[in-house]
Design a protein around this motif. Structure first.
Motif, mmCIF file in Angstrom:
data_model
loop_
_atom_site.group_PDB
_atom_site.id
_atom_site.type_symbol
_atom_site.label_atom_id
_atom_site.label_comp_id
_atom_site.label_asym_id
_atom_site.label_seq_id
_atom_site.Cartn_x
_atom_site.Cartn_y
_atom_site.Cartn_z
ATOM 1 N N VAL A 117 0.834 -1.205 0.000
ATOM 2 C CA VAL A 117 0.000 0.000 0.000
ATOM 3 C C VAL A 117 0.874 1.262 0.000
ATOM 4 N N HIS A 118 0.626 2.118 -0.949
ATOM 5 C CA HIS A 118 1.324 3.406 -1.039
ATOM 6 C C HIS A 118 0.280 4.517 -0.987
ATOM 7 N N ILE A 119 0.474 5.494 -0.094
ATOM 8 C CA ILE A 119 -0.457 6.620 0.042
ATOM 9 C C ILE A 119 0.313 7.925 -0.088
ATOM 10 N N GLU A 120 -0.222 8.813 -0.903
ATOM 11 C CA GLU A 120 0.443 10.087 -1.164
ATOM 12 C C GLU A 120 -0.621 11.179 -1.278
ATOM 13 N N SER A 121 -0.390 12.338 -0.653
ATOM 14 C CA SER A 121 -1.392 13.410 -0.668
ATOM 15 C C SER A 121 -0.807 14.712 -1.188
ATOM 16 N N THR A 122 -1.652 15.456 -1.893
ATOM 17 C CA THR A 122 -1.273 16.764 -2.424
ATOM 18 C C THR A 122 -2.428 17.731 -2.228
ATOM 19 N N SER A 123 -2.122 18.893 -1.676
ATOM 20 C CA SER A 123 -3.123 19.950 -1.530
ATOM 21 C C SER A 123 -3.084 20.820 -2.777
ATOM 22 N N LEU A 124 -4.193 20.832 -3.506
ATOM 23 C CA LEU A 124 -4.265 21.599 -4.753
ATOM 24 C C LEU A 124 -4.967 22.930 -4.504
ATOM 25 N N GLU A 125 -4.237 24.017 -4.734
ATOM 26 C CA GLU A 125 -4.786 25.364 -4.604
ATOM 27 C C GLU A 125 -5.103 25.891 -5.998
ATOM 28 N N VAL A 126 -6.329 26.339 -6.196
ATOM 29 C CA VAL A 126 -6.748 26.870 -7.493
ATOM 30 C C VAL A 126 -6.824 28.396 -7.407
ATOM 31 N N LEU A 127 -6.267 29.056 -8.419
ATOM 32 C CA LEU A 127 -6.231 30.515 -8.456
ATOM 33 C C LEU A 127 -6.831 31.019 -9.761
ATOM 34 N N ALA A 128 -7.519 32.152 -9.688
ATOM 35 C CA ALA A 128 -8.034 32.817 -10.882
ATOM 36 C C ALA A 128 -7.608 34.277 -10.829
ATOM 37 N N ARG A 129 -6.872 34.711 -11.842
ATOM 38 C CA ARG A 129 -6.344 36.073 -11.860
ATOM 39 C C ARG A 129 -7.449 37.069 -12.243
ATOM 40 N N PRO A 130 -7.545 38.186 -11.518
ATOM 41 C CA PRO A 130 -8.605 39.165 -11.804
ATOM 42 C C PRO A 130 -8.445 39.820 -13.173
ATOM 43 N N SER A 131 -9.564 40.163 -13.751
ATOM 44 C CA SER A 131 -9.597 41.029 -14.928
ATOM 45 C C SER A 131 -10.007 42.411 -14.442
ATOM 46 N N VAL A 132 -9.195 43.427 -14.746
ATOM 47 C CA VAL A 132 -9.428 44.781 -14.232
ATOM 48 C C VAL A 132 -9.820 45.698 -15.384
ATOM 49 N N LEU A 133 -11.003 46.302 -15.278
ATOM 50 C CA LEU A 133 -11.516 47.188 -16.321
ATOM 51 C C LEU A 133 -11.634 48.604 -15.776
ATOM 52 N N LEU A 134 -10.992 49.537 -16.463
ATOM 53 C CA LEU A 134 -10.996 50.944 -16.082
ATOM 54 C C LEU A 134 -10.939 51.769 -17.365
ATOM 55 N N PRO A 135 -11.742 52.829 -17.481
ATOM 56 C CA PRO A 135 -11.665 53.651 -18.700
ATOM 57 C C PRO A 135 -10.299 54.316 -18.813
ATOM 58 N N GLU A 136 -9.859 54.569 -20.054
ATOM 59 C CA GLU A 136 -8.560 55.213 -20.253
ATOM 60 C C GLU A 136 -8.630 56.709 -20.005
ATOM 61 N N LYS A 137 -9.767 57.304 -20.349
ATOM 62 C CA LYS A 137 -9.925 58.748 -20.195
ATOM 63 C C LYS A 137 -11.285 59.078 -19.586
ATOM 64 N N ALA A 138 -11.338 60.192 -18.872
ATOM 65 C CA ALA A 138 -12.597 60.679 -18.303
ATOM 66 C C ALA A 138 -12.479 62.183 -18.115
ATOM 67 N N ALA A 139 -13.626 62.858 -18.011
ATOM 68 C CA ALA A 139 -13.630 64.313 -17.825
ATOM 69 C C ALA A 139 -14.664 64.683 -16.763
ATOM 70 N N VAL A 140 -14.358 65.712 -15.999
ATOM 71 C CA VAL A 140 -15.272 66.216 -14.985
ATOM 72 C C VAL A 140 -15.612 67.665 -15.330
ATOM 73 N N ILE A 141 -16.880 67.995 -15.253
ATOM 74 C CA ILE A 141 -17.332 69.362 -15.565
ATOM 75 C C ILE A 141 -17.016 70.282 -14.389
ATOM 76 N N GLU A 142 -16.541 71.443 -14.709
ATOM 77 C CA GLU A 142 -16.150 72.416 -13.683
ATOM 78 C C GLU A 142 -17.312 72.679 -12.722
ATOM 79 N N GLY A 143 -17.020 72.560 -11.420
ATOM 80 C CA GLY A 143 -18.027 72.788 -10.391
ATOM 81 C C GLY A 143 -18.825 71.551 -10.032
ATOM 82 N N GLU A 144 -18.574 70.414 -10.709
ATOM 83 C CA GLU A 144 -19.323 69.184 -10.453
ATOM 84 C C GLU A 144 -18.399 68.054 -9.983
ATOM 85 N N GLU A 145 -18.978 66.866 -9.776
ATOM 86 C CA GLU A 145 -18.214 65.696 -9.362
ATOM 87 C C GLU A 145 -18.219 64.648 -10.469
ATOM 88 N N LYS A 146 -17.227 63.787 -10.432
ATOM 89 C CA LYS A 146 -17.124 62.697 -11.400
ATOM 90 C C LYS A 146 -16.823 61.393 -10.654
#
Length: 242
Positions: A117-146
C-alpha cells in the motif's frame, strides 16, 4: 484470453507504505498533473493485482472519488481526469486534471495497492487572476463631481484589496484622504463558477483636478500577482456648457 502482466522493477518498501504531502497551485482553465510515484514489486504482477484510487476532499470537507483503476479497468468520476496506463508500467500513477476549475480545489490522495500500500497526498490550490476594467480617459465638468468605476472580475480566492491613488505630475497621494475625493468598494459577489467580482469607485470634485488633468490609479492586490497590479485613467477638467 491472455493475461496482461506488468513488470515492476522497484524494490518492496520495508514498511509496506509511503506517506508524503505537498502543495500545488494552478490557474483556472489550465491543466495540472498531481504526482503519485509508487514503489512497486520486483516481480510480474497481473493487472488484477493493481489498484489505484484517487479521491479529493474539497473545501467543504466533502470527500469525492475522482478516479479508480481496478481489475485492469479505469473508472472516471471527474471528467477529463486521466491516469496514464503506460505510466503504471513505470510505477507512475500521477493524475492529470484538464481544464481546472475552482471546484477542483482540495486535498488529493492517491492510494496504490500492488499489494503493497502506497499513500500520497497533495493539496491543490486553485487561483483565478482578476480582470481589471478601467476607462482610459474621463472628464469632470467644472463645479461638479465625477465618479470613476474600477470593475474587477473573475478572481479567486476572494481575498482582494483595492487602493486608489491620485497622481499630479510626479506627486502621488492615496485617494480618500481629502474631502475632494471619496472611495467606495463594494462587497465581493460570487459567480456561478465560484470566482468573484468586485466593484470599486472613486468620486472626485472638479476642484481636485488641475488644468492639465490628473492621473487616477486603481491598484489591485491579489495572490495571483507577484506585486500589486495597477491601471490608470487620465481625468481632465471640462468647462461648463453655455
Amino acid at each position: 484470453m491472455h493475461t496482461v502482466r506488468i513488470f515492476l522493477l522497484a524494490a518492496v518498501l520495508s514498511g509496506g507504505s509511503a506517506d508524503s504531502s505537498r502543495k500545488l497551485s494552478v490557474l483556472v482553465g489550465t491543466d495540472v498533473t498531481v504526482s503519485c510515484l509508487f514503489d512497486a514489486l520486483n516481480q510480474l504482477v497481473e493487472w488484477s493485482a493493481l489498484t489505484v484510487e484517487w479521491n479529493m476532499v474539497d473545501k467543504h470537507a466533502q470527500k469525492n472519488m475522482v478516479y479508480t483503476f481496478e481489475d485492469g479497468k479505469a473508472h472516471v468520476s471527474r471528467d477529463n481526469s486521466v491516469v496514464d496506463r503506460n505510466g503504471l508500467l513505470r510505477s507512475n500513477a500521477s493524475l492529470l486534471l484538464r481544464n481546472v476549475t475552482v471546484a477542483d480545489e482540495g486535498l488529493y490522495t492517491c492510494r496504490v495497492i500492488t499489494p503493497v500500500v502506497h499513500i500520497e497526498s497533495t493539496s491543490l490550490e486553485v487561483l483565478a487572476r482578476p480582470s481589471v476594467l478601467l476607462p482610459e480617459k474621463a472628464a469632470v465638468i467644472e463645479g461638479e463631481e465625477k465618479t470613476i468605476l474600477c470593475d474587477i472580475t473573475g478572481f479567486y480566492p476572494e481575498k482582494l484589496a483595492v487602493t486608489w491613488y491620485i497622481q499630479n505630475e510626479s506627486h502621488i497621494v492615496q485617494a480618500g484622504s481629502s474631502p475632494l475625493s471619496h472611495v467606495c468598494t463594494e462587497m465581493a459577489v460570487n459567480n456561478p463558477d465560484s470566482t468573484f467580482n468586485i466593484r470599486s469607485s472613486i468620486t472626485l470634485h472638479s476642484s481636485a483636478v488641475k488644468s492639465g488633468g490628473i492621473k487616477i490609479i486603481c491598484q489591485v492586490d491579489h495572490s495571483t500577482y507577484i506585486s500589486p497590479y495597477s491601471k490608470s485613467v487620465t481625468l481632465t477638467l471640462q468647462g461648463k456648457f453655455t
